[in-house]
Write an enzyme that holds these catalytic residues in place. Sequence first.
Site, mmCIF file in Angstrom:
data_model
loop_
_atom_site.group_PDB
_atom_site.id
_atom_site.type_symbol
_atom_site.label_atom_id
_atom_site.label_comp_id
_atom_site.label_asym_id
_atom_site.label_seq_id
_atom_site.Cartn_x
_atom_site.Cartn_y
_atom_site.Cartn_z
ATOM 1 N N GLU A 165 0.822 -1.206 0.000
ATOM 2 C CA GLU A 165 0.000 0.000 0.000
ATOM 3 C C GLU A 165 0.861 1.262 0.000
ATOM 4 O O GLU A 165 1.567 1.538 0.976
ATOM 5 C CB GLU A 165 -0.911 0.042 1.234
ATOM 6 C CG GLU A 165 -1.762 1.296 1.276
ATOM 7 C CD GLU A 165 -2.559 1.429 2.567
ATOM 8 O OE1 GLU A 165 -3.690 1.920 2.509
ATOM 9 O OE2 GLU A 165 -2.032 1.047 3.635
ATOM 10 N N GLU A 263 -11.397 2.661 6.525
ATOM 11 C CA GLU A 263 -10.252 3.051 7.344
ATOM 12 C C GLU A 263 -10.285 4.566 7.550
ATOM 13 O O GLU A 263 -9.384 5.286 7.143
ATOM 14 C CB GLU A 263 -8.938 2.609 6.682
ATOM 15 C CG GLU A 263 -7.776 2.615 7.664
ATOM 16 C CD GLU A 263 -6.450 2.255 7.018
ATOM 17 O OE1 GLU A 263 -5.766 1.370 7.554
ATOM 18 O OE2 GLU A 263 -6.088 2.872 6.004
#
Length: 284
Positions: A165, A263
Amino acid sequence: MYSRYLNLSSLISRSKSLFTKVTMAKFCPNLSFLFTEKPFLERYGLAKQAGFKVVESGFPLGFSIEQVSEARSAAGIQQVLLNIFTGDTSKGELGFAAIPGKEKEFRDSLDLTINYAKALGATKIHVMSGKIDGEVTSRHDETFESNIRYAADILEKNNIVGLLEPINKYSVPNYYMNSFPKAISLIEKINKPSIRLQFDIFHIQQIQGDIKHTLDSVKKYIGHVQIAQVPDRNEPDTLGEVNFHYIFKILQDAGYNDWIGLEYKPAKETVQGLKWIKEYGYQL
């Protein structure tokens, strides 16, 4: 009779269209961000009570495999993703994959996280690179590639997908994996299904923007998606730079039908903030 049949057909068609809309997006809360009104282990139950079927989380620092597994099982909820053990965050550690001289720490952290993931039933691990003091050198690149190649084989044997990521410089200064081209280049180079891209809207908007074209170019590598409004990292319906009605549409158009991780940091109280899901036309 024929006209009545057409009306019925039209109604069925509209119903199918609505069904497609409300079931397209599958949301899972990140327990390191949502339900923080309560201690970590209690958040599994709170997510279930809110209507979620699946969760994700950072590494559950300070809790044993047995404690976390029991909390998840008691709540009757699944877990799809877990962040790798990051090391001592009080010392600024945020993973070891790109840190020369920390190869043993990386392998130990991977083994530990796999054990937790298997106990929780998680099939995805976010493999974090760590922060770099000073300039990034070829040695960092070589260390990262070597560690990810090692991880690819281990993860494949355990039927787990490792996710890379890119994280923006505003949230985590000096983080090694801060570039989508860097992530994609390595994913292509390793060329194994056990290493995929974590496509986080919050980070991509702040790294480079151009979300639609980026999605089109990397969609075949995506293993997981996460969302949060930019720049304050709150709910998708809060004031910010990103139009999430459009984001959900292009994700659907791109063929993404896996879980979308929430998130974000609730602007107020977690459950109150979840009203956006119904307002956007979706359901849990």
